[in-house]
Design a protein around this motif. Structure first.
Motif, PDB file in Angstrom:
ATOM      1  N   SER A 182     -15.941 -19.836 -11.681  1.00  0.00           N
ATOM      2  CA  SER A 182     -15.231 -19.324 -10.256  1.00  0.00           C
ATOM      3  C   SER A 182     -13.982 -18.877 -10.118  1.00  0.00           C
ATOM      4  CB  SER A 182     -15.597 -20.082  -9.338  1.00  0.00           C
ATOM      5  OG  SER A 182     -15.219 -21.188  -8.989  1.00  0.00           O
ATOM      6  N   ASP A 241     -20.102 -32.679  -7.170  1.00  0.00           N
ATOM      7  CA  ASP A 241     -19.264 -33.657  -6.974  1.00  0.00           C
ATOM      8  C   ASP A 241     -19.861 -34.708  -6.103  1.00  0.00           C
ATOM      9  OD1 ASP A 241     -17.017 -32.245  -7.774  1.00  0.00           O
ATOM     10  OD2 ASP A 241     -16.601 -31.480  -6.299  1.00  0.00           O
ATOM     11  N   ASN A 296     -23.407 -18.842  -6.842  1.00  0.00           N
ATOM     12  CA  ASN A 296     -23.171 -19.992  -5.927  1.00  0.00           C
ATOM     13  C   ASN A 296     -22.329 -21.056  -5.627  1.00  0.00           C
ATOM     14  OD1 ASN A 296     -25.022 -17.901  -3.925  1.00  0.00           O
ATOM     15  ND2 ASN A 296     -25.937 -19.756  -3.796  1.00  0.00           N
ATOM     16  N   TYR A 297     -20.670 -20.771  -6.715  1.00  0.00           N
ATOM     17  CA  TYR A 297     -20.687 -21.071  -7.162  1.00  0.00           C
ATOM     18  C   TYR A 297     -19.963 -22.229  -6.514  1.00  0.00           C
ATOM     19  CZ  TYR A 297     -20.759 -18.070 -10.812  1.00  0.00           C
ATOM     20  OH  TYR A 297     -21.646 -17.644 -11.402  1.00  0.00           O
ATOM     21  N   ALA A 298     -19.431 -22.533  -5.334  1.00  0.00           N
ATOM     22  CA  ALA A 298     -18.863 -23.160  -4.461  1.00  0.00           C
ATOM     23  C   ALA A 298     -19.931 -24.241  -4.064  1.00  0.00           C
ATOM     24  CB  ALA A 298     -18.751 -22.590  -3.148  1.00  0.00           C
ATOM     25  N   ASP A 299     -21.011 -24.018  -3.817  1.00  0.00           N
ATOM     26  CA  ASP A 299     -22.403 -24.683  -3.582  1.00  0.00           C
ATOM     27  C   ASP A 299     -23.071 -25.469  -4.559  1.00  0.00           C
ATOM     28  OD1 ASP A 299     -22.516 -23.603  -1.093  1.00  0.00           O
ATOM     29  OD2 ASP A 299     -23.974 -22.189  -1.334  1.00  0.00           O
ATOM     30  N   GLN A 328     -25.976 -22.780  -9.115  1.00  0.00           N
ATOM     31  CA  GLN A 328     -24.847 -22.018 -10.479  1.00  0.00           C
ATOM     32  C   GLN A 328     -25.452 -21.148 -10.842  1.00  0.00           C
ATOM     33  OE1 GLN A 328     -23.148 -24.882 -12.748  1.00  0.00           O
ATOM     34  NE2 GLN A 328     -23.258 -23.427 -14.603  1.00  0.00           N
ATOM     35  N   ALA A 342     -19.607 -24.982 -13.128  1.00  0.00           N
ATOM     36  CA  ALA A 342     -18.984 -24.032 -12.255  1.00  0.00           C
ATOM     37  C   ALA A 342     -17.417 -23.034 -11.064  1.00  0.00           C
ATOM     38  CB  ALA A 342     -19.800 -24.923 -10.978  1.00  0.00           C
ATOM     39  N   ARG A 343     -16.980 -24.296 -11.817  1.00  0.00           N
ATOM     40  CA  ARG A 343     -15.387 -24.135 -11.463  1.00  0.00           C
ATOM     41  C   ARG A 343     -14.496 -23.217 -12.614  1.00  0.00           C
ATOM     42  NH1 ARG A 343     -15.587 -29.881  -9.966  1.00  0.00           N
ATOM     43  NH2 ARG A 343     -14.919 -29.938  -8.125  1.00  0.00           N
ATOM     44  N   ARG A 361     -11.490 -20.938 -11.666  1.00  0.00           N
ATOM     45  CA  ARG A 361     -10.615 -22.482 -12.306  1.00  0.00           C
ATOM     46  C   ARG A 361     -10.799 -22.993 -14.127  1.00  0.00           C
ATOM     47  NH1 ARG A 361     -13.312 -25.758  -7.264  1.00  0.00           N
ATOM     48  NH2 ARG A 361     -11.548 -26.989  -7.443  1.00  0.00           N
ATOM     49  N   VAL A 421     -20.570 -27.295  -6.936  1.00  0.00           N
ATOM     50  CA  VAL A 421     -19.152 -27.769  -7.329  1.00  0.00           C
ATOM     51  C   VAL A 421     -19.322 -28.946  -6.360  1.00  0.00           C
ATOM     52  CG1 VAL A 421     -17.044 -28.283  -7.039  1.00  0.00           C
ATOM     53  CG2 VAL A 421     -18.074 -26.352  -7.961  1.00  0.00           C
ATOM     54  N   ARG A 422     -19.805 -28.373  -4.939  1.00  0.00           N
ATOM     55  CA  ARG A 422     -19.890 -29.744  -4.428  1.00  0.00           C
ATOM     56  C   ARG A 422     -21.171 -30.100  -4.556  1.00  0.00           C
ATOM     57  NH1 ARG A 422     -23.898 -29.450   0.346  1.00  0.00           N
ATOM     58  NH2 ARG A 422     -23.851 -27.014   0.549  1.00  0.00           N
TER      59      ARG A 422
END
Length: 570
Positions: free
Chosen positions: A406, A377, A368-371, A364, A402-403, A408, A373-374
């Protein structure tokens, strides 16, 4: 007639007695210079270091001064280096018929067997001071019996009592105690290890209770090894904070001593020390976390040499957490990777959940917000399996942050509202404050600036009530940003200035950068473009120094302000 004595003269009225303390630094340096000559002790810092190594004790200062006077080729620093090893220090403090050890030896010989045992056993574990309860645990005595012994040592001037219920050695008295041979026949070394083990058990019992107050939704028994000791009674978070602050130096010293002691059955001493570090980790910037991390680094290195993956993984986690708090991302990544590898080898799923959360934080911060979130989760699922409610909800909120970064924000807002219900159910006030903070971020991104400001104000009220100063600094500069967007630039400026001052006090560099950005924007809103530019340049420098991509956004702000100032320059 004047009568001097190391021990208190109980037979004389107190009105006829005067306690003489040690020299002040200036007095000690004055004696040093009067013996060696002012021209040889001109460096104030070197002279201060030498008299500090002497514990400001007049006899010790006189001895080192005499040795320097007899050796013209020696520098002041030469003598300081010779005193650096605490176990050799007493031997160095001897010149002719003068010897510090002789004065201490006289007092030691007058102690009873039990008093002498307590004197020897407590010296290693009492580097900076110890509370009565911890000392009693080390000595394996009831507190009343331990207090009688310790007060007798105070009366004999072999121990100091700076506050009721707290004890410490003078540095040189402790050095004397450390080099004492055990009286034959004796198993003093084994007894010292046992005393350290009992103290660590007592401290872990207190740390476990303190952990429970800070993270009320996580089962302490799953997180930490259960201590056989009773530990202190801490009935509230405020009491837990006070206990942690009071015993912090004692804790880090005991942990470090555990790395220098035999491993024992199943490495129990080192594992107890490691869990003690973990128990304090939720206190974050409320404690000297760098000092905690230094102890953790020593534990990790020792555990790696002994092949103790559980202890290494947990100690590496604390090191990584400290690096994250200081936004040292490369160091954080290294420690978290080593922690993850060690935890996987022993299936330490409790710390694995923490490392997943920390990997999410690193991603974060790198935007690298997708990473992020992964990782979050995965950490959420593991926390749920383990029954770590506070850990699960904190990770959920991290993922929400993080969402929203990005795009959301609606999802993030829903996650915050759901988390708040669960956090209130377990009375996790830190978690509730954090949920309102992330909720404010989501509302701001949705351009609901008034609602965002209201959420930040709730967060601030909780932070002030609970003493969550790091979160307070974040909430203040975010509140300033929302106030700006509602046209309240003067109020925004005041909040940004408060946030900046608090960040500087806490040493929170990343948040300082964000506070500077908002402060720059508030100043620009008020037409103070030159001041705004200066703050923006500072912010950019902070982010560049930390290696964060936020430097790009700060650079854009700088360029915009420079462009706005161009006509004025013409």
């Amino acid at each position: 007639m004047i009568v001097t004595s190391r021990a208190r003269l109980a037979g004389l009225p107190t009105s006829a007695q005067a306690d003489l303390g040690v020299f002040t630094t200036d007095e000690a340096i004055g004696l040093l210079r009067s013996i060696v000559g002012g021209e040889r002790a001109t460096d104030e810092q070197a002279a201060t270091e030498l008299v500090t190594a002497c514990g400001h004790l007049p006899l010790a200062v006189r001895i080192v001064a005499a040795r320097l006077a007899a050796r013209p080729q020696w520098q002041v620093e030469t003598m300081t280096r010779r005193l650096a090893d605490q176990r050799r220090r007493i031997g160095e403090l001897r010149a002719g018929d003068l010897a510090v050890a002789a004065a201490f030896e006289l007092g030691y010989r007058q102690l009873t067997t039990d008093q002498a045992r307590a004197f020897r056993l407590l010296a290693p574990t009492t580097r900076t001071g110890v509370g009565l309860a911890a000392a009693a645990a080390a000595l394996d005595l009831a507190e009343e019996d331990a207090e009688d012994l310790l007060e007798a040592l105070v009366d004999a001037a072999m121990l100091e009592a700076p506050l009721p219920g707290r004890y410490r050695f003078h540095d040189l008295v402790r050095s004397f105690a450390l080099q004492l041979p055990a009286p034959p026949p004796s198993e003093d070394d084994d007894e010292r290890v046992a005393a350290l083990g009992r103290m660590l058990d007592h401290l872990l019992a207190g740390g476990s209770t303190a952990f429970g107050h800070m993270v009320p939704g996580d089962p302490v028994g799953v997180f930490l090894v259960r201590s056989p000791a009773a530990g202190p009674q801490l009935d509230s978070l405020a009491e837990a904070r006070a206990w942690v602050a009071t015993e912090f130096d004692c804790i880090t010293n005991a942990v470090t001593l555990a790395t220098q002691s035999p491993a024992g059955p199943e490495g129990r001493l080192l594992r107890t020390a490691t869990d003690l570090l973990v128990s304090l980790s939720p206190y974050g910037k409320g404690i000297p976390y760098g000092q905690l991390a230094e102890a953790a680094r020593t534990v990790a290195e020792t555990a790696a040499l002994r092949g103790d993956d559980r202890a290494e993984g947990r100690a590496r986690f604390v090191c990584g957490n400290a690096a994250l708090q200081n936004t040292q991302l490369a160091e954080a990544e290294l420690h978290i990777r080593l922690a993850t590898e060690a935890c996987l080898r022993v299936d330490d799923r409790v710390i694995l959940q923490q490392t997943l959360n920390d990997q999410g934080l690193i991603a974060q911060l790198q935007q690298n917000y997708a990473d992020a979130v992964r990782y979050y989760d995965q950490g959420t699922l593991l926390a749920r399996e383990l029954g770590h409610h506070s850990g699960e909800l904190t990770t959920v909120l991290n993922a929400a942050q993080a969402r929203l970064r990005s795009g959301r924000a609606e999802e993030a807002l829903l996650a915050c509202d759901q988390a708040l219900v669960a956090l209130r159910a377990v009375a996790d006030h830190h978690g509730i404050a954090y949920a309102h903070y992330v909720r404010g971020l989501a509302l701001h991104q949705l351009e609901r600036y008034e609602d965002a400001a209201a959420s930040y104000l709730i967060c601030l009220a909780l932070c002030e009530a609970e003493g969550i100063r790091g979160q307070e600094a974040q909430a203040r500069h975010r509140l300033a940003d929302s106030l700006r967007m509602t046209g309240k630039s003067v109020e925004a400026l005041a909040q940004a200035e408060q946030a900046l001052a608090l960040c500087e006090e806490l040493g929170a560099e990343r948040e300082r950068g964000h506070a500077l950005v908002v402060l720059s924007q508030a100043l620009a809103d008020l037409g103070e473009l030159r001041s705004a530019l200066a703050r923006a340049v500072q912010a950019r420098a902070v982010f560049i120094g930390l290696g964060l991509p936020d430097a790009v956004q700060a650079g854009t702000l700088v360029a915009g302000l420079e462009l706005a100032l161009e006509p004025a320059n013409d």
